[in-house]
Design an enzyme around this catalytic site. Structure first.
Site, PDB file in Angstrom:
ATOM      1  N   GLU A 176      15.541 101.811  -4.219  1.00  0.00           N
ATOM      2  CA  GLU A 176      15.838 101.765  -2.774  1.00  0.00           C
ATOM      3  C   GLU A 176      17.187 102.373  -2.400  1.00  0.00           C
ATOM      4  OE1 GLU A 176      15.307  97.684  -1.618  1.00  0.00           O
ATOM      5  OE2 GLU A 176      13.238  97.610  -2.339  1.00  0.00           O
ATOM      6  N   GLU A 286       4.531  97.682  -6.349  1.00  0.00           N
ATOM      7  CA  GLU A 286       4.736  96.341  -5.783  1.00  0.00           C
ATOM      8  C   GLU A 286       3.669  96.046  -4.725  1.00  0.00           C
ATOM      9  OE1 GLU A 286       8.815  95.635  -4.608  1.00  0.00           O
ATOM     10  OE2 GLU A 286       9.599  96.996  -6.151  1.00  0.00           O
TER      11      GLU A 286
END
Length: 403
Positions: A176, A286
């Site tokens: 991220e 995820e």
């Protein structure tokens, strides 16, 4: 048996025409009628997800140590052939101070996976969230210099990756690092890492350290909302820069914290095409699909209407169930189309009994970082293929019902 009669027998109330599929939670001994009119054998409940997708890609799940025992453990062994530690390998939990490493939980997950011949993804080596705060403080109590932080990053990556060398086949190296705003000129997140280095230099450094520590491990950049146009292009710029500079990166982790109507098939294909054009592999790292949808924003200049009596939560209704089935089927249909480029699909948590999204308003944000400022309101997200009793949902059968 006629499809309509079969669905009635199973008490389904679904917009089947919209889904274009016939799936069932009944006995596996019957056959189903496909949309094209051909007869196909119904899914076999004695097989797990890993068996249905053998020849396509591993099917994984994020776990904590509690999942290594009892009913969750049995489900994991039956259904999955890859695991990811949900939190126990992140920098803060595993390396809380300079000379201290907490191996216990991470080792337990690795030992469980090895004992059951399950592959392991490492998650993650460098992230702005759940970071080790001590890394950014120098011996004099002042902010650490770029040089000191680089050495600490190298020491951390070398220690963790070498500790699991030969057991972990892939790592989310950097997590991220891309900015969330709609400003297309601001590619990188202004994290402590970025600010201390004065730019994104730490990203390439982390990949080089990881490759040096374990040359055989597959290395991934991992992020969320990677299908949204603005962020997709930013991620592409980051990746292209790494590839152009011969940084050892093998692929991209698309987190896939999705909603009932997001992403669209077109957005998903566009994201896949851009990444694979760089010669990189893809893993969906995820995956979950929340049933919750954002509330409409009030018109500028007006105040949101607040009901005197809160509306009861309808929960997992047939309507949202049908939409979730359709979204899951769309996703896996596309995953199979891109099987030459997709090397893994991992669900984030085992069943609807527990999802990280439940404590984040049901998961209205796109990823862990996006959820950071979301009020911690418990609201069930029902985002997975197994229900609160760990039973296969209708979405499960939709996902595995293919030839």
């Amino acid at each position: 048996m006629n499809t309509l009669l079969l669905l009635q027998k199973c008490k389904w109330i679904l917009p089947i025409a919209a889904l274009g599929i016939a799936v069932s939670s009944c006995s596996p001994k019957h056959t189903t009628q496909s949309a094209a009119g051909t007869t196909a054998q119904a899914p076999d409940p004695n097989k797990g997800l890993k068996d249905y997708f053998k020849g396509y890609f591993p099917i994984g799940v994020a776990v904590n140590t509690a999942a290594l025992h009892g009913a969750d453990s049995a489900l994991i062994v039956r259904e999955f052939n890859s695991v990811t530690p949900e939190n126990d390998m992140k920098m803060g939990p595993i390396h809380p101070s300079e000379n201290v490493y907490n191996w216990k939980n991470a080792d337990a997950i690795v030992d469980f996976a090895v004992a059951h011949h399950i592959k392991i993804r490492g998650h993650n080596l460098c992230w702005h969230n759940q970071e080790a705060a001590w890394m950014f403080i120098g011996p004099d109590g002042k902010p650490a210099s770029k040089e000191l932080l680089l050495q600490r990053l190298k020491d951390h990556i070398f220690t963790v990756v070498k500790h699991y060398k030969g057991k972990i086949y892939a790592w989310d190296v950097v997590n991220e690092a891309v900015d969330d705003s709609n400003d297309s000129t601001q590619v990188y997140r202004k994290s402590n890492w970025y600010n201390t280095f004065g730019g994104p230099e730490f990203i390439a450094a982390a990949f080089r350290f990881a490759h040096e520590a374990d040359p055989d491990a597959k290395l991934f950049y991992n992020d969320y909302n990677s299908e949204h146009p603005v962020k997709r292009e930013k991620i592409y710029k980051l990746l292209k820069n790494l590839v152009d500079n011969h940084v050892p990166i093998d692929g991209v982790g698309m987190q896939a914290h999705w909603k009932l109507n997001d992403p669209s098939p077109e957005e998903l294909r566009k994201a896949l095409n851009e990444v694979t054009s760089l010669g990189l592999k893809v893993q969906f790292t995820e995956l979950d699909i929340t049933i919750r949808t954002p509330q409409p924003r009030p018109t500028p200049g007006t105040q949101p209407v607040v009901a005197a009596t809160p509306t009861p939560d309808p929960g997992y209704t047939p309507e949202v169930e049908a939409k979730q089935i359709a979204q899951y089927k769309m996703a896996f249909d596309i995953f199979r189309e891109y099987k030459k480029s997709i090397t893994g699909v991992t669900f984030w948590n085992v069943s609807d009994r527990y999802s990280w999204l439940d404590a984040r308003g049901g998961g209205l944000a796109g990823g862990a970082a996006a959820a950071a400022n979301v009020p911690r309101v418990v609201r069930k997200a029902y985002p997975l293929l197994f229900d609160e009793s760990r039973q296969r949902k209708k979405a499960y059968w939709a996902v595995v019902d293919f030839k």
